[in-house]
Design an enzyme around this catalytic site. Structure first.
Site, PDB file in Angstrom:
ATOM      1  N   GLU A 115       0.859  -1.198   0.000  1.00  6.28           N
ATOM      2  CA  GLU A 115       0.000   0.000   0.000  1.00  6.28           C
ATOM      3  C   GLU A 115       0.887   1.238   0.000  1.00  6.28           C
ATOM      4  O   GLU A 115       2.123   1.133   0.095  1.00  6.28           O
ATOM      5  CB  GLU A 115      -0.934  -0.019   1.214  1.00  6.28           C
ATOM      6  N   HIS A 244      -9.104   9.025   3.345  1.00  2.45           N
ATOM      7  CA  HIS A 244      -8.679   7.968   2.416  1.00  2.45           C
ATOM      8  C   HIS A 244      -8.919   8.484   1.004  1.00  2.45           C
ATOM      9  O   HIS A 244      -9.985   9.028   0.713  1.00  2.45           O
ATOM     10  CB  HIS A 244      -9.474   6.688   2.669  1.00  2.45           C
ATOM     11  N   ARG A 290      -0.592   8.625   1.966  1.00  3.05           N
ATOM     12  CA  ARG A 290      -2.027   8.857   1.810  1.00  3.05           C
ATOM     13  C   ARG A 290      -2.414  10.333   1.845  1.00  3.05           C
ATOM     14  O   ARG A 290      -3.309  10.767   1.122  1.00  3.05           O
ATOM     15  CB  ARG A 290      -2.729   8.095   2.940  1.00  3.05           C
ATOM     16  N   HIS A 351     -11.443   8.990   7.111  1.00  6.92           N
ATOM     17  CA  HIS A 351     -11.190   7.549   7.250  1.00  6.92           C
ATOM     18  C   HIS A 351     -10.642   7.168   8.624  1.00  6.92           C
ATOM     19  O   HIS A 351     -11.038   6.156   9.196  1.00  6.92           O
ATOM     20  CB  HIS A 351     -10.192   7.153   6.162  1.00  6.92           C
ATOM     21  N   ARG A 386      -0.898   8.492   9.465  1.00  7.97           N
ATOM     22  CA  ARG A 386      -0.692   7.053   9.668  1.00  7.97           C
ATOM     23  C   ARG A 386      -0.268   6.361   8.378  1.00  7.97           C
ATOM     24  O   ARG A 386      -0.858   6.579   7.313  1.00  7.97           O
ATOM     25  CB  ARG A 386      -2.001   6.428  10.159  1.00  7.97           C
TER      26      ARG A 386
END
Ligand code: FAD
Ligand code: SIN
Length: 537
Positions: A115, A244, A290, A351, A386
Site C-alpha cells: 500500500e 482515504h 495517503r 477515514h 498514519r
C-alpha cells in the site's frame, strides 16, 4: 444494583476483543458494545495488517516508512516497539484461527500486499475482507470464554471518575484521579446501568462520522475521546484526520472503500479525460503517502470542477481481480460498475483519527485505572499521518501490552473496595417530541466539518467552524438536561465535542504538516511545531 467486574472493556473491535482474551486469564471481563457485537471499523478493514514477514524486508525499513509517513512527529520509541512486536502478534492471530491469504501453491508463505508509502510488500490480508476474518475469529474465541460476558446494544455514556463522585459527595477532592467504570445505556430497555470496574479500557474506535463523507461505519462517533476528555484525560493530535483517497463515488453507495491495495496491485488514478495525474505530484506516484494522494485528488477536483476521479485496475484482468478483490468486485458490480472492464469513480472520504486519548507505551492514560487501545488512542505511532495498515497492527500490539500491565495493576489493587457509585440520576428529564433537532444538528456538524475543517483548511474557515460548533453545543446542553437520553442524543453530544477538539487542535497548529494543511501557514515549522498538540479540560 451495579454490575461489578475486574475489567470493563468498551468496544468489541480488534482492540477490545484482543485485549479481553488476554485479560480473561487474570479476571472477569465485561465487554459493552453499542450495536451488534461485530459492528465496528475492524469488520470493514480491507487492506490488511502491516508487519515484517518477508526475508527481503527489515524492521528498519518498516520503521523508516512509518517515520516518513508521520512527517516528523512520530514517537520513535513507540514506532520501534510496535514494528518489532508485529510478527509475534500476527502469529498469535494465526494460532487463534485467522486465515490469512497465502501465495498460490505455497501454504506456508503469506501473500503480502503493498500500500501507499510502504517500501516493501508487507501487508498480510485475507483477500479484501481482512477485518471480517479477524473480527469473526476473535469473536468466536471470546464467546467460548467463560470469563468474558458481552453486552450488545449497550452504550457507555460517561466514565465514573473522580469528578462524577465528588459531585455526589462520595469521594473528597484529595482522592486520586481515578476511573471506576462507566454508566451504560441499555439501548433496548432504556435502563442506565452502573458498571463498576477495577480497570476500564476504552476500545471505542474512531470518529469518521464527524464528517459528511466517510469510510467509517455509524458507530464511529468519537465516544471514547469525548468520554475521556470529559473525565480529564489528555487528548492529542486531533487535527490529523486521515482522508482515504479512494472511496466509491456513487449516489447509492454508502461509505464503501476501495482499498489502497488496489493501487498496490497496479491500480492507477486517472482524471476524467483518462490522464494519469499522480506523476505530477510525487515521485511515488499512485503509491505516495495517503495525505499526499488525498490532497492531490482534492486539487485535481478543484481545478477541473469534476465530481470524482477514477481508479483503473482493469488491465490486471478479470481472473486476478475476482480472486484478489472479490468483495470490491462484487460490490462495484452491484452498482453496475464492472471493475475488470472500466475504471472506478472515486473521491476522498474521512477515514481515520490519528489523534486520540494520549497513552504511554502500555496503553495507560493519565487517569488511574483507565486505558485506551486502538483507534481511540494516540500512542505516538502515527504522528501526523498514519502509514497504511499500521492501525490494526497498533491495536494488536497495544492490546497485548495493556493486558500485561493491567494484570499487574489488578493484582496490586484487588484488596481495594469498589467505591459506592451513585445510580444514574435522570433529574427532571422527559421524553422529547422534537428529536428532529438532534438530526438537524448532527447534519450541520458533519457539513461544516467537511466544508471548513477538511483536507485543506484556512484560518477563516476554522474560525467559522468554531462559531458554529459553539452554538450547537449550547443547544445540546439544553437538550441533554431537559430530555431523556437516547443513543442519538448521546452520539450528537460526543460528535460535537470531538468536532470542537479537532477545530481547537487545528487552530493551535500554525503550520502545515502531514494531514493538517492550512493555506495560511503552507509550510512546516520544525523549530516550534515538531511536537504533539495536547489539550485537556
Ligand atoms: P472498532 O473496530 O471501530 O471498534 C469500536 C467498537 O467500539 C465497536 O464495537 C463499537 O460499537 C464500540 N463503541 C463505540 N462507542 C461505544 C460506546 N459509547 N459504548 C459502547 N461501545 C462503543 N486499518 C488497517 O490497519 N488496515 C486496513 O486494512 C484497514 N482498512 C480499513 C477499512 C475501512 C473501511 C475502515 C473504516 C477502516 C480501516 N482501517 C484499516 C482502520 C482500522 O480498521 C481501524 O482503525 C481499527 O479497526 C479500529 O479498531 P478498534 O478496535 O479501535 O475500533
Ligand atoms: C485500505 O485497505 O485501503 C485501508 C487500509 C488502511 O486504512 O490502513
Amino acid at each position: 444494583m451495579p454490575i461489578n467486574t475486574d475489567y470493563l472493556v468498551i468496544g468489541s473491535g480488534i482492540a477490545g476483543l484482543r485485549f479481553a482474551l488476554d485479560a480473561a486469564k487474570t479476571g472477569t471481563v465485561a465487554i459493552v458494545t453499542k450495536k451488534e457485537k461485530s459492528e465496528g471499523s475492524t469488520n470493514y478493514a480491507q487492506g490488511g495488517i502491516a508487519s515484517v514477514l518477508d526475508p527481503d524486508d527489515s524492521f528498519e525499513l518498516h520503521i523508516q516508512d512509518t517515520l516518513t509517513s508521520g512527517d516528523g512527529i512520530c514517537h520513535e520509541d513507540i514506532v520501534r516497539l510496535v514494528v518489532q512486536e508485529g510478527p509475534q502478534r500476527i502469529n498469535e492471530l494465526v494460532s487463534l484461527g485467522v486465515a490469512f491469504s497465502h501465495e498460490e501453491g505455497r501454504k506456508k508463505i503469506f501473500d503480502l500486499g503493498r500500500e501507499g508509502g510502504h517500501s516493501r510488500r508487507r501487508i498480510v490480508h485475507t483477500k479484501d475482507l481482512t477485518g471480517r476474518e479477524v473480527e469473526k475469529r476473535l469473536l468466536a474465541q471470546v464467546e467460548e470464554n467463560a470469563n468474558i460476558q458481552i453486552y450488545e446494544n449497550h452504550m457507555a455514556i460517561d466514565l465514573i471518575s473522580k469528578s462524577t463522585l465528588i459531585r455526589r459527595g462520595i469521594v473528597s477532592k484529595k482522592t486520586d484521579q481515578s476511573c471506576w467504570g462507566a454508566y451504560v445505556l441499555d439501548a433496548e430497555s432504556g435502563a442506565i446501568l452502573t458498571v463498576l470496574a477495577r480497570i476500564t479500557v476504552l476500545c471505542s474506535g474512531g470518529a469518521g462520522k464527524v464528517y459528511r463523507y466517510t469510510s467509517n461505519p455509524d458507530i464511529a462517533t468519537g465516544d471514547g475521546v469525548a468520554m475521556g476528555y470529559r473525565a480529564g484525560v489528555k487528548v492529542a493530535n486531533m487535527e490529523f484526520v486521515q482522508f482515504h483517497p479512494t472511496s466509491l463515488y456513487h449516489p447509492l453507495a454508502r461509505n464503501f472503500l476501495i482499498s489502497e491495495a488496489v493501487r498496490g496491485e497496479g491500480g492507477i488514478l486517472l482524471d476524467k479525460k483518462g490522464h494519469r495525474f499522480m506523476e505530477s505530484y510525487h515521485p511515488l506516484k499512485d503509491l505516495a503517502f495517503r495525505d499526499i494522494v488525498a490532497r492531490s485528488i482534492d486539487m485535481e477536483l478543484k481545478k477541473s470542477g469534476d465530481s470524482c476521479v477514477y481508479l483503473d485496475i482493469s488491465h490486471r484482468g478479470k481472473d486476478f481481480i475476482v480472486n484478489r478483490f472479490p468483495h470490491i468486485y462484487e460490490t462495484c458490480l452491484s452498482f453496475h460498475i464492472d471493475i475488470s472492464r472500466e475504471p472506478i469513480p472515486v473521491v476522498p472520504a474521512a477515514h481515520y483519527m490519528c489523534g486520540g486519548l494520549l497513552t504511554d507505551a502500555h496503553g495507560h492514560t493519565n487517569l488511574k485505572n483507565l486505558f485506551a487501545i486502538g483507534e481511540v488512542a494516540c500512542t505516538g505511532l502515527h504522528g501526523a499521518n498514519r502509514l497504511a495498515s499500521n492501525s490494526l497492527l497498533e491495536a494488536l500490539v497495544f492490546a497485548r501490552r495493556a493486558a500485561i500491565q493491567t494484570a499487574k495493576e489488578l493484582t496490586a489493587g484487588k484488596h481495594e473496595a469498589f467505591p459506592r457509585a451513585p445510580e444514574w440520576d435522570p433529574g427532571s428529564a422527559t421524553d422529547s417530541e422534537e428529536m428532529v433537532v438532534v438530526s438537524h444538528n448532527w447534519d450541520e456538524i458533519r457539513r461544516f466539518m467537511w466544508n471548513y475543517v477538511g483536507i485543506v483548511r484556512t484560518n477563516k474557515r476554522l474560525a467559522r467552524a468554531k462559531r458554529r460548533v459553539e452554538i450547537i453545543q449550547e443547544e445540546i446542553k439544553e437538550y441533554y438536561w431537559d430530555f431523556l437520553i437516547s443513543q442519538n442524543l448521546l452520539e450528537l453530544r460526543n460528535l460535537a465535542l470531538v468536532a470542537e477538539l479537532i477545530i481547537t487542535c487545528a487552530s493551535l497548529r500554525k503550520e502545515s504538516r502531514g494531514l493538517h494543511f492550512n493555506l495560511d501557514y503552507p509550510s512546516k515549522d520544525d523549530e516550534f511545531w515538531q511536537q504533539d498538540t495536547v489539550v485537556w479540560k
